[in-house]
Design a protein around this motif. Structure first.
Motif, PDB file in Angstrom:
ATOM      1  N   CYS A 135       0.833  -1.212   0.000  1.00 33.71           N
ATOM      2  CA  CYS A 135       0.000   0.000   0.000  1.00 33.71           C
ATOM      3  C   CYS A 135       0.865   1.259   0.000  1.00 33.71           C
ATOM      4  CB  CYS A 135      -0.939  -0.005   1.197  1.00 33.71           C
ATOM      5  SG  CYS A 135      -2.204  -1.283   1.106  1.00 33.71           S
ATOM      6  N   LYS A 136       1.950   1.246   0.757  1.00 34.40           N
ATOM      7  CA  LYS A 136       2.842   2.408   0.794  1.00 34.40           C
ATOM      8  C   LYS A 136       3.499   2.641  -0.560  1.00 34.40           C
ATOM      9  CE  LYS A 136       3.867   2.313   5.730  1.00 34.40           C
ATOM     10  NZ  LYS A 136       4.885   2.111   6.770  1.00 34.40           N
ATOM     11  N   THR A 157       0.906   4.078  -2.865  1.00 33.43           N
ATOM     12  CA  THR A 157       0.667   5.465  -2.480  1.00 33.43           C
ATOM     13  C   THR A 157       1.787   6.363  -2.991  1.00 33.43           C
ATOM     14  OG1 THR A 157      -0.547   4.757  -0.524  1.00 33.43           O
ATOM     15  CG2 THR A 157       0.318   7.015  -0.514  1.00 33.43           C
ATOM     16  N   TYR A 182       0.018  17.209   0.766  1.00 30.71           N
ATOM     17  CA  TYR A 182       0.527  15.884   1.119  1.00 30.71           C
ATOM     18  C   TYR A 182       0.573  15.706   2.632  1.00 30.71           C
ATOM     19  CZ  TYR A 182       3.350  11.701   1.473  1.00 30.71           C
ATOM     20  OH  TYR A 182       3.786  10.447   1.791  1.00 30.71           O
ATOM     21  N   TRP A 223      -3.724  13.783   4.972  1.00 29.32           N
ATOM     22  CA  TRP A 223      -4.141  12.559   5.645  1.00 29.32           C
ATOM     23  C   TRP A 223      -5.042  12.823   6.844  1.00 29.32           C
ATOM     24  CZ3 TRP A 223      -2.930   9.245   2.207  1.00 29.32           C
ATOM     25  CH2 TRP A 223      -1.809   9.444   1.436  1.00 29.32           C
TER      26      TRP A 223
END
Length: 188
Positions: A13-14, A17, A33, A37
């Motif tokens: 996932c990282k 992303t 950025y 989140w």
């Protein structure tokens, strides 16, 4: 994935992303950025500079690379359209994204040491693009010295040198019907 301790799924996932934000900052430059989140607390996140985003992506990819455990079977494999859960390939993807980041940053930043470290730690995989075969980068030696030729083998007959300063006012510039001359201005 994080709550269940599935480090490989979290690393995947990282990496995804980082790839999405790499593409986004290449398209738009400065983007939200660091605050993006926190959607519950921050309704209008600040725009981070492209440089800040790229260095943050480098950190995110480093975290992902540190998490990858090829011996752990807990990966996103069923829905992994990229590599079917093969974490060796995910590691290569993360390193290639890092290399893209460094190559872009190298236009303005001194990241030569980071590029060298990435290549030196690649077990020859990154140097394959240079040599055509898997190569230990330590045996490549110094970069070759390229001697410039005395003359270039280019037909430059269509290149007209500029007129001398004394003749500039006599030069006629041919224009098509859709190209207008520059406006005449007067000294201030």
């Amino acid at each position: 994935a994080q709550e269940k301790g599935h480090v490989n799924a979290e690393a995947q996932c990282k990496i995804l992303t980082a790839n999405v934000f790499w593409e986004t900052t290449m398209l738009f430059g400065d983007i939200p950025y660091s605050e993006a989140w926190h959607i519950d607390e921050i309704k209008e996140p600040k725009f981070d500079t492209q440089k800040e985003v790229l260095y943050a992506l480098e950190e995110l990819l480093d975290e992902a690379l540190d998490q990858i455990d090829e011996s752990d079977p807990n990966t996103i494999s069923k829905y992994d359209l990229y590599y079917g859960g093969d974490m060796t390939k995910w590691r290569k993807l993360a390193k290639s994204i890092k290399l893209k980041i460094y190559m872009y940053l190298s236009n303005k930043e001194d990241v030569g040491a980071e590029i060298k470290a990435l290549i030196d730690n690649s077990d020859g995989k990154l140097t394959a693009g240079l040599t055509g075969v898997l190569t230990d980068p330590r045996v490549l030696g110094k970069a070759p010295v390229i001697k410039m030729p005395e003359t270039f083998e280019i037909n430059d007959n269509m290149i007209v040198p500029p007129a001398a300063v004394s003749e500039m006012n006599n030069v006629e510039i041919l224009r098509g019907p859709n190209i207008k001359p520059f406006p005449q201005t007067h000294p201030l």
